[in-house]
Motif scaffolding. Structure first.
Motif, PDB file in Angstrom:
ATOM      1  N   LEU A1380       0.831  -1.364   0.024  1.00 55.67           N
ATOM      2  CA  LEU A1380      -0.153   0.142  -0.150  1.00 55.67           C
ATOM      3  C   LEU A1380       0.861   1.283   0.036  1.00 55.67           C
ATOM      4  N   LEU A1381       1.987   1.175   0.863  1.00 57.60           N
ATOM      5  CA  LEU A1381       2.745   2.261   0.666  1.00 57.60           C
ATOM      6  C   LEU A1381       3.624   2.537  -0.604  1.00 57.60           C
ATOM      7  N   SER A1382       3.954   1.429  -0.995  1.00 58.78           N
ATOM      8  CA  SER A1382       4.597   1.927  -2.350  1.00 58.78           C
ATOM      9  C   SER A1382       3.797   2.140  -3.535  1.00 58.78           C
ATOM     10  N   PHE A1383       2.478   1.629  -3.406  1.00 49.34           N
ATOM     11  CA  PHE A1383       1.379   2.189  -4.313  1.00 49.34           C
ATOM     12  C   PHE A1383       1.194   3.805  -4.189  1.00 49.34           C
ATOM     13  N   ALA A1384       1.176   4.131  -3.129  1.00 47.05           N
ATOM     14  CA  ALA A1384       0.732   5.518  -2.654  1.00 47.05           C
ATOM     15  C   ALA A1384       1.978   6.141  -3.044  1.00 47.05           C
ATOM     16  N   PHE A1385       3.110   5.679  -2.775  1.00 50.67           N
ATOM     17  CA  PHE A1385       4.288   6.574  -3.186  1.00 50.67           C
ATOM     18  C   PHE A1385       4.428   6.665  -4.744  1.00 50.67           C
ATOM     19  N   LEU A1386       4.171   5.792  -5.546  1.00 52.09           N
ATOM     20  CA  LEU A1386       4.004   6.054  -6.920  1.00 52.09           C
ATOM     21  C   LEU A1386       2.866   6.885  -7.476  1.00 52.09           C
ATOM     22  N   LEU A1387       1.760   6.948  -6.716  1.00 48.93           N
ATOM     23  CA  LEU A1387       0.865   8.031  -7.038  1.00 48.93           C
ATOM     24  C   LEU A1387       1.265   9.345  -6.754  1.00 48.93           C
ATOM     25  N   LEU A1388       2.120   9.541  -5.603  1.00 51.38           N
ATOM     26  CA  LEU A1388       2.413  10.872  -5.175  1.00 51.38           C
ATOM     27  C   LEU A1388       3.476  11.242  -6.357  1.00 51.38           C
ATOM     28  N   ILE A1389       4.427  10.247  -6.593  1.00 51.03           N
ATOM     29  CA  ILE A1389       5.302  10.804  -7.627  1.00 51.03           C
ATOM     30  C   ILE A1389       4.797  11.240  -8.759  1.00 51.03           C
ATOM     31  N   GLN A1390       3.747  10.515  -9.403  1.00 54.80           N
ATOM     32  CA  GLN A1390       2.996  10.968 -10.293  1.00 54.80           C
ATOM     33  C   GLN A1390       2.360  12.207 -10.487  1.00 54.80           C
ATOM     34  N   PHE A1391       1.719  12.503  -9.328  1.00 49.52           N
ATOM     35  CA  PHE A1391       0.784  13.555  -9.062  1.00 49.52           C
ATOM     36  C   PHE A1391       1.981  14.832  -8.961  1.00 49.52           C
ATOM     37  N   LEU A1392       2.985  14.731  -8.470  1.00 58.76           N
ATOM     38  CA  LEU A1392       4.000  15.903  -8.447  1.00 58.76           C
ATOM     39  C   LEU A1392       4.477  16.100  -9.882  1.00 58.76           C
ATOM     40  N   ALA A1393       4.720  15.004 -10.632  1.00 55.06           N
ATOM     41  CA  ALA A1393       5.026  14.900 -12.132  1.00 55.06           C
ATOM     42  C   ALA A1393       4.091  15.938 -12.719  1.00 55.06           C
ATOM     43  N   MET A1394       2.453  15.258 -12.355  1.00 55.00           N
ATOM     44  CA  MET A1394       1.617  16.319 -13.110  1.00 55.00           C
ATOM     45  C   MET A1394       1.437  17.882 -12.770  1.00 55.00           C
ATOM     46  N   LEU A1395       1.529  18.058 -11.665  1.00 52.43           N
ATOM     47  CA  LEU A1395       1.861  19.416 -11.372  1.00 52.43           C
ATOM     48  C   LEU A1395       2.831  20.158 -12.252  1.00 52.43           C
ATOM     49  N   TYR A1396       3.809  19.800 -12.365  1.00 53.44           N
ATOM     50  CA  TYR A1396       4.964  20.243 -13.050  1.00 53.44           C
ATOM     51  C   TYR A1396       4.635  20.367 -14.554  1.00 53.44           C
ATOM     52  N   HIS A1397       3.929  19.331 -15.035  1.00 56.12           N
ATOM     53  CA  HIS A1397       3.640  19.190 -16.370  1.00 56.12           C
ATOM     54  C   HIS A1397       2.699  20.137 -16.805  1.00 56.12           C
ATOM     55  N   ARG A1398       1.601  20.386 -15.843  1.00 55.14           N
ATOM     56  CA  ARG A1398       0.673  21.277 -16.158  1.00 55.14           C
ATOM     57  C   ARG A1398       0.948  22.768 -16.425  1.00 55.14           C
ATOM     58  N   VAL A1399       1.922  23.163 -15.402  1.00 53.05           N
ATOM     59  CA  VAL A1399       2.486  24.502 -15.554  1.00 53.05           C
ATOM     60  C   VAL A1399       3.037  24.713 -16.927  1.00 53.05           C
ATOM     61  N   TYR A1400       4.181  23.723 -17.245  1.00 55.78           N
ATOM     62  CA  TYR A1400       4.429  24.092 -18.399  1.00 55.78           C
ATOM     63  C   TYR A1400       3.471  23.790 -19.844  1.00 55.78           C
ATOM     64  N   THR A1401       2.493  23.093 -19.420  1.00 52.48           N
ATOM     65  CA  THR A1401       1.325  22.890 -20.627  1.00 52.48           C
ATOM     66  C   THR A1401       0.607  24.082 -20.560  1.00 52.48           C
ATOM     67  N   LEU A1402       0.489  24.871 -19.697  1.00 52.70           N
ATOM     68  CA  LEU A1402      -0.157  26.324 -19.389  1.00 52.70           C
ATOM     69  C   LEU A1402       0.715  27.297 -20.314  1.00 52.70           C
ATOM     70  N   ILE A1403       2.023  27.284 -19.986  1.00 55.37           N
ATOM     71  CA  ILE A1403       2.938  27.982 -20.667  1.00 55.37           C
ATOM     72  C   ILE A1403       2.811  28.094 -22.257  1.00 55.37           C
ATOM     73  N   HIS A1404       2.691  26.660 -22.760  1.00 51.71           N
ATOM     74  CA  HIS A1404       2.646  26.443 -24.175  1.00 51.71           C
ATOM     75  C   HIS A1404       1.550  27.022 -24.811  1.00 51.71           C
ATOM     76  N   VAL A1405       0.350  26.656 -23.972  1.00 48.75           N
ATOM     77  CA  VAL A1405      -0.817  27.129 -24.699  1.00 48.75           C
ATOM     78  C   VAL A1405      -1.007  28.581 -24.672  1.00 48.75           C
ATOM     79  N   VAL A1406      -0.621  29.232 -23.690  1.00 47.13           N
ATOM     80  CA  VAL A1406      -0.613  30.583 -23.727  1.00 47.13           C
ATOM     81  C   VAL A1406       0.122  31.113 -24.651  1.00 47.13           C
ATOM     82  N   SER A1407       1.561  30.889 -24.957  1.00 47.53           N
ATOM     83  CA  SER A1407       2.347  31.419 -25.964  1.00 47.53           C
ATOM     84  C   SER A1407       1.781  31.031 -27.600  1.00 47.53           C
TER      85      SER A1407
END
Length: 1512
Positions: A1380-1407
């Motif tokens: 359960l901890l390893s699965f939650a850890f993977l989800l947390l890592i993916q969630f942080l990567a999603m946050l990073y990716h969303r920001v740069y997606t917004l930059i690309h869309v605006v540009s």
């Protein structure tokens, strides 16, 4: 206006009371009624011409308008980013200045100066720590290289000197100086940057060298003013020693000069000096920064220790720091570090969204004035200042800080700032010289920075420019934040030195390649609409486009033919595709396709069509008896054709097929000096010679993909900006209706939200789906990519990896060769998803084993791939191992979850619940091994429904457990709550997809079906290698006879004889037949062929008689139209030099000449081959454009297109009316609206229309300028589809390609049985290993529960209010808890990567939205005149009223303009100016008369000197 009037009429029909109560509703109703009336009017117009006026209107066919909300959002984002830069820079610089004043031994808290000095040192270290972490991240997750020791030593020496200078300024000098001097001093760090700019002559304009010279001079003057300032202070403050101040000034000057070395690389890169060293630094940047950051930190620490010791610091002080001091110091330090990081990041964002001036340069350059104003206003408002007489009593104001008492932090900070200002001469109004010198010091240093960084105000960047191309260094200097950000901006953007604007990007060529396999009519409608949308977005291919790209569409139709009564004809799918093309063309243009050419090819056939804006569409019809079918082989087909063959032609442009003296209207001029043209379908080959393989892209599509041009451009941006990106994919949205589609909607969303973003951020995307992916040509052409992709599967594992998931295997090959695959979340595409349970299971049956096989292949080659690919690190390989492990344990995890539900709901023993939960999967495994796939799917559907009820009970049980335990802080409760919060937050960050959460409930209860039953079904049926989707019963019947040329069964007595000739025996049989034929005598051949010859002669005589009748009828028609034909003869004489030749198609065809490298004999052999049976029906479909109803509509649209300029509105109405009248009169009554006139009638109609058009133009007096355009419009209207043969070279290419790679596979029964046995053996091994792992997991959990509480993990029970229940514990199994901890850890890592990716997606869309295309109606001659002629405009120099005099004639003629009409590179040398008589002074031109396209004669009654503007 008409729409407005109709709307008003609709509103006027309502009562005042109704209008008062609902004005917006009635206006909306009137507006919608107006739209309906317009559509009805169009339908009424069509209904006058045909009994079938109804047509489709596919979604998305309307023009994409630039939405104002996005424009407003872009400006809003730019303003917000600029404010963040300004505010964060303000707090960063102000907080550091305050820390430095507290670090002084004369501060209000003088006893605590060591702690504040430590905080200043920590602020200097923060950027070094960030660089270290980022470089370490790059080295771990990416790749790195080590530089030479000489290069490393040079960089480290400079870094240590810069760090030494920064430490001397911040730790030694600034604490001894006042806050205003420290504020102004930071502007002097541009000294060496200005010197380098001036000495290296970096600017192309010589006069701009004055800026760096002025900057360096201003820095020196600022230093002088600073010395004079403190000299004046020392002379006025008698009794005070200023020795330490002058020492501090010396250290400040020396330190700032050292710091100015920090950006030496910027000047050297711009001047291209030390090129090899700089390239080596760029390659090993991660390793260099890793070492240099450590050295910089050590230097700062060393300076701090020395300064602390020399100032008499006491080390035990750090053990007894007061709490209030610690809180204030750490608070200011955290504010400075956070604001500096935020300012740097938002500065990068501002550059990426095209807001360099407004959101980056302007806020940073005005940070110093903003702080100066803020300090002055804050001190004035807080203390009010004490006025005595006409000035400020400085002594009275400053004396209040001599005996400081403890107070709150805000008051302390303001008092410290005010005390520091008291050290300056600002408050001394009696002697203003000191204030003036201090002000001049600040102004000079501020202007020095502005002059040194003036190039930023003219900096042009492409959207989403790489950060490494915008800035030289990765991080900022903490003590000089705003200055470091400005000086760190590159003077010249690398690899883009010739770019003059953000739109001026390198040209690229895009091949849109869609593969079709039994798509429905509606699915074909989507892909064709998308291609037509892109054609409209790109516009005329001869016009430049802001995105600077060319494109060509290709559709590859698998299984396009079938046998009908022994004849090979196109099937219903091809017929639907042709109807869709005609329908979509009609929707976009209100007419039929103009240019259609049908080719017979070695693989089947090809249909080439010119899209409305002039771009090309090619339909490749594949015959599975001639070439391999299925998607992978279609991909190999277009990769070799577009990259191999067309790339080969682009490097040999002389091999293009050219035509001289052409007749067709849509030809492209190839030469300006010779009358040489090429067909439209060959124009792309001519353009490819200017585009290299790196900028040649292939857009892989499915036959049902729906996308907008913006989605494609966003992917193109990724490949343009990042040269190591070999492929990029977008966000795939499944479409359709039903529970299966709803399940897939959320499944796709979760996969893209979390999994793909994590792959993109941490390494590289592993699969770029073939339904919507952009591939770089050079990446596909790399070693072991396409060549390896052509491998025919011979082993069991190859069948699974190669043929079941071709998209993932292609991406695996790219990754193994060092290319990166990226994901763009803003690039949306829509594709149909399986709507039936069976179809869904069969699709995933292919995808599941293929995904596992390719991932294991990548993991197996992990070290080698990591060495080649900078995006794949061993840590990323470990991450993939965790994800694969969690997916493998999915079935066991589902069983344990269901067992928990049994245990809670029915209060059963946990061990008994586990045993019961494993029974259904075991039974289903047995069913899958013993029954047919169809029966397995049926059982899976039933079990899925039952499991859905159990899953509902499971989640209800978890909720019930939380209620019973009165806490949600349990493993299951925390997991459920955290998952809900995670998905809710993720959906909020994807606002356009937020509603997909509704489908998430269905997804959750279907987890057993998707992760348990589907896994079992996929693994057990691994040996089934059929496609499983879009298959028909006719396909299965034809598969039995693939490759069979002859099959006969004969029964005689008790003997059954079966004769079968297949592809393998074909060549042997043909050789034997050829030998037998050669042995026969010529006399026998003649005697056998004599009856045939006589029959052919009879047919020939009949044809000759028909031709004679046609010729006689033509002569009679010529005599009747003798007078009317003079008009057309005049028009032909005026256009004698035109490239289209005479009007007579017969004479034009006689003069046509094909010039290429092909042998004439080989070409003639191809042309004499008879047409295939399928050509006629296909041609008849396109010939429907010549029905009387379609002809009328096509002619109207063609004329409207030619005369769409507003000034020709009346002419257009007259022309359309006259031509319609001619059309009505010339077509006999025997032809109905759906009938196609015969050839003679069409020829007569053509001549009549040309004569009518000539007459109308002469009546309006402007016929010379529009003759050719109207003539070409009439030609296009009456042009029939062409039937042609491939050039000899291309024909040979296809034959060799098919023979080498694409010959139909016809395995014998023995080989098939052997492969089947190997697949079954592989299936057994894989399922054993897969299931044994899951069984071990379940058994381990079972025994741990059986053992009891001795080895279980006891977690204290915590209530929601935070209290801990005494003596109550929750028992958790260690294995389940770790999983359960390893699965939650993977989800947390993916969630942080999603946050990073969303920001740069917004930059690309605006540009992107900042440069989105706004559709505008083109002027009449905006595009055509660029291709056909030059415009001459004559303007009189003055206007004088006088009498009419005899006018000399002035003729301006274009030499051979017809040869240059399609050329984009027309030059002024091709324009010859002929003056037939001299020009005398007088009044301006009074009358203009146009004689023809090639000459304009002006009558000048009163000659004057004229001013001529020649416009290309």
């Amino acid at each position: 206006m008409a729409l407005k009037a109709r709307t008003l009429n609709d509103i006027q029909g309502t009562s005042p009371e109704e209008l008062f109560h609902d004005p917006l509703g009635h206006f909306a109703t009137g507006f919608s009624l107006g739209i309906l009336q317009r559509k009805g009017q169009k339908r009424l117009t069509r209904h006058r011409d045909t009994w079938d006026p109804f047509q489709l209107n596919p979604v998305g066919a309307e023009k994409e308008n630039k939405r104002q909300c996005f424009v407003l959002a872009q400006h809003l984002v730019a303003v917000v980013v600029g404010l963040f830069v300004l505010v964060s820079a303000f707090f960063s610089k102000a907080s550091l200045l305050i820390l430095m004043t507290f670090a002084s031994q004369q501060s209000l808290k003088k006893a605590d100066w060591p702690f504040y000095l430590l905080m200043v040192a920590c602020t200097l270290v923060v950027p070094n720590v960030l660089i270290f972490v980022k470089s370490l991240w790059k080295c771990l997750f990416k790749s790195f290289s080590t530089p030479r020791m000489k290069t490393l030593a040079l960089v480290c020496l400079v870094e240590m000197l810069v760090s030494l200078g920064s430490a001397l300024v911040a730790l030694v000098a600034m604490p001894q100086l006042d806050i205003l001097t420290n504020l102004f001093l930071s502007g002097s760090v541009c000294f060496f940057s200005a010197i380098f700019q001036a000495t290296m002559h970096l600017k192309l304009q010589n006069w701009k060298i004055i800026f760096p010279i002025c900057s360096s001079v201003l820095v020196v003057i600022g230093y002088m003013f600073m010395g004079v300032d403190y000299f004046i202070r020392s002379s006025t403050d008698i009794g005070k020693s200023y020795t330490d101040k002058f020492i501090a000034i010396a250290f400040a000057i020396f330190g700032t000069v050292l710091v100015s070395l920090n950006w030496w690389e910027n000047a050297f890169r711009a001047s291209e000096r030390m090129k090899n060293t700089l390239e080596e630094m760029e390659k090993s940047r991660n390793f260099i920064y890793l070492i240099s950051s450590i050295l910089r930190t050590m230097v700062v620490g060393g300076v701090f220790v020395i300064c602390f010791i020399l100032n008499g610091g006491d080390w035990p002080y750090f053990q007894k720091i007061p709490n209030d001091v610690m809180q204030l110091g750490i608070g200011i330090f955290m504010l400075q570090a956070a604001s500096s990081t935020v300012c740097h990041w938002f500065g990068v964002v501002a550059c990426k969204i095209h807001a360099v001036k407004s959101s980056f340069a302007l806020p940073t350059i005005f940070t110093t004035p903003a702080i100066l104003i803020a300090f002055s206003v804050a001190v004035t408002l807080e203390y009010g200042l004490v006025f005595v007489g006409d000035g400020i009593n400085k002594k009275l104001f400053c004396s209040q800080f001599l005996r400081y008492q403890s107070m709150n932090s805000t008051k302390l900070v303001l008092d410290q700032v005010a005390k520091s200002i008291c050290q300056t001469p600002v408050l001394d109004t009696k002697e203003p010289w000191g204030t003036a010198v201090l002000g001049l010091e600040g102004f000079c240093l501020w202007m020095a920075l502005l002059c040194c960084t003036y190039y930023i105000w003219n900096l042009k960047l492409h959207k989403i420019e790489r950060t490494s191309k915008i800035f030289v260094r990765r991080m900022y200097e903490a003590a000089f934040l705003d200055q470091s950000m400005l000086l760190n901006t590159r003077m010249k953007i690398p690899n883009e030195l010739k770019r003059e604007s953000e739109e001026d990007v390198e040209n690229c060529f895009i091949y849109l390649c869609a593969t079709m396999w039994h798509e429905t009519y509606d699915e074909m409608l989507k892909i064709l609409t998308s291609m037509f949308r892109l054609d409209r977005y790109r516009g005329d291919p001869y016009e430049e486009h802001k995105d600077n790209f060319e494109f060509e569409c290709h559709i590859y139709v698998d299984d396009a033919f079938w046998n009908t009564d022994g004849v090979r004809l196109t099937n219903t799918y091809v017929n639907d595709l042709i109807n869709v093309i005609i329908e979509v063309y009609r929707v976009f243009t209100n007419k039929e396709p103009d240019e259609v050419t049908i080719f017979e090819t070695p693989y089947g056939g090809r249909i080439s069509c010119v899209l409305p804006e002039g771009n090309m569409l090619h339909i490749h019809l594949k015959d599975k008896q001639l070439i391999r079918n299925k998607k992978r082989w279609s991909q190999i087909m277009y990769m070799y054709y577009l990259l191999g063959w067309k790339g080969y032609l682009s490097k040999r442009p002389h091999s293009l097929q050219t035509i001289s003296n052409p007749c067709r209207a849509s030809l492209v001029s190839l030469s300006m000096n010779d009358n040489i043209f090429i067909l439209p379908q060959n124009e792309s080959d001519n353009k490819r010679k200017y585009v290299d393989d790196d900028n040649t892209y292939i857009m892989a599509l499915d036959g049902d993909t729906d996308f907008h041009p913006s989605a494609l451009i966003l992917l193109v941006d990724r490949l343009r900006m990042y040269q190591n990106v070999g492929a990029a994919c977008g966000r795939i949205h499944p479409t359709g209706m039903g529970p299966m589609v709803w399940y897939q909607k959320f499944e796709y969303a979760v996969g893209h939200w979390l999994q793909k973003t994590a792959e993109h951020v941490f390494g590289s995307v592993l699969c770029s789906p073939g339904c919507f992916s952009l591939f770089r040509g050079s990446a596909l052409m790399d070693d072991s990519v396409v060549k390896r992709y052509t491998t025919t599967a011979t082993k069991a594992g190859e069948y699974v990896q190669y043929d079941q998931g071709e998209d993932r295997w292609l991406c695996t090959l790219l990754l193994q060769q060092g290319w990166r695959v990226e994901y763009n979340a803003a690039s949306d595409a829509y594709t149909n998803a399986p709507q039936e349970f069976k179809e869904f299971y069969n699709q995933r049956r292919r995808w599941g084993p293929s995904t596992l096989a390719n991932t294991l292949d990548l993991l197996h080659s992990g070290p080698e791939t990591s060495r080649k690919n900078s995006s794949i690190s061993m840590l990323y390989i470990f991450y993939q191992m965790l994800t694969v492990g969690s997916s493998i344990l999915g079935p066991a995890s589902v069983c344990l979850m269901i067992a928990g539900a049994f245990s809670f709901v029915f209060n059963w023993n946990p061990n008994f619940a586990i045993m019961l939960a494993t029974i259904p999967p075991v039974v289903y495994v047995i069913i899958c091994y013993t029954t047919s796939p169809d029966f397995q799917v049926t059982i899976a559907s039933i079990m899925s429904v039952l499991y859905a009820f159990l899953m509902t009970a499971t989640f209800l049980s978890i909720i019930g457990q939380m209620i019973e335990e009165q806490t949600f802080i349990t493993p299951s409760g925390l997991f459920l709550v955290s998952m809900s919060i995670l998905y809710l937050t993720t959906a909020l960050l994807h606002p356009q997809e937020f509603t997909l959460l509704i489908y998430g409930l269905l997804y959750v209860i279907c987890i057993p079906s998707g992760y348990l039953l589907l896994t079992i079904y996929s693994l057990v049926n691994m040996h089934v290698v059929s496609w499983g989707t879009r298959e028909t019963s006719r396909d299965k019947e034809e598969e039995k006879t693939v490759g069979v040329l002859c099959k006969r069964d004969c029964s005689l007595c008790c003997w059954d004889i079966k004769i079968e000739v297949n592809q393998e025996t074909k060549n042997v049989v043909l050789q034997q037949l050829q030998k037998s034929i050669q042995q026969s005598s010529k006399d026998q051949q003649q005697s056998e062929l004599q009856p045939l010859l006589s029959e052919s002669n009879t047919e020939a005589d009949q044809e000759e008689a028909v031709e004679e009748k046609k010729k006689e009828k033509k002569k009679m028609q010529k005599s009747k139209r003798h007078d009317k034909g003079r008009l057309e003869q005049d028009m032909d004489e005026d256009q004698g030099r035109e490239s289209y030749g005479s009007d007579d198609d017969t004479s034009c065809k006689e003069e046509e000449e094909v010039r290429s490298l092909n042998d004439d004999e080989s070409q003639s052999e191809l042309e004499t081959q008879p047409e295939s049976p399928w050509v006629g029906p296909v041609k008849m479909e396109f010939l429907k454009k010549l029905t009387t109803a379609n002809m009328k509509r096509n002619l109207e649209e063609q004329i409207k297109q030619v005369l769409k300029d507003n000034k020709y509105e009346d002419l257009c109405i007259d022309m359309v009316g006259m031509l319609n009248e001619t059309l009505f009169n010339e077509i006999p009554e025997k032809f109905g609206p759906e009938d196609i006139p015969d050839e003679i009638t069409l020829e007569e109609l053509r001549n009549s229309l040309l004569a009518t058009a000539k007459r109308v133009l002469q009546m309006n007096g402007i016929e010379g300028k529009l003759d050719r355009k109207v003539k070409n419009a009439i030609k296009k209207t009456l042009m029939a589809p062409q039937v042609d043969k491939l050039p000899h070279d291309e024909n040979e290419f296809w034959k060799k390609l098919i023979k080498r790679y694409l010959f139909p596979l016809n395995d014998d029964k023995v080989n098939k049985e052997q492969v089947k046995k190997e697949l079954i053996s592989l299936r057994n091994k894989a399922t054993f290993l897969y299931f044994i792992v899951n069984v071990l997991w379940v058994v381990a959990t079972f025994f741990l529960q059986a053992i009891g509480e001795d080895i279980s993990i006891k977690i204290p029970k915590i209530f929601p209010n935070g209290t801990v229940a005494y003596g109550e514990y929750l028992n958790v199994e260690p294995i389940g808890f770790m999983f359960l901890l390893s699965f939650a850890f993977l989800l947390l890592i993916q969630f942080l990567a999603m946050l990073y990716h969303r920001v740069y997606t917004l930059i690309h869309v605006v540009s992107y939205r900042s440069s989105e295309k706004a559709y505008k109606d083109k002027d009449l001659f905006s595009a055509d005149e660029e291709k056909e002629a030059l415009i001459l405009r004559l303007k009189p120099a003055s206007r004088v009223s006088s009498g009419l005099l005899a006018a000399p004639l002035i003729t301006y003629s274009m030499c051979d303009s017809n040869k240059e009409e399609s050329s984009r590179g027309a030059s002024l040398q091709s324009l010859l100016l002929h003056i037939r008589s001299p020009i005398f002074p007088g009044s301006g031109f009074s009358k203009e008369r146009q004689l023809s396209d090639d000459s304009m004669v002006y009558e000048n009654p009163d000659p004057l000197p004229i001013e001529m503007d020649v416009i290309l």
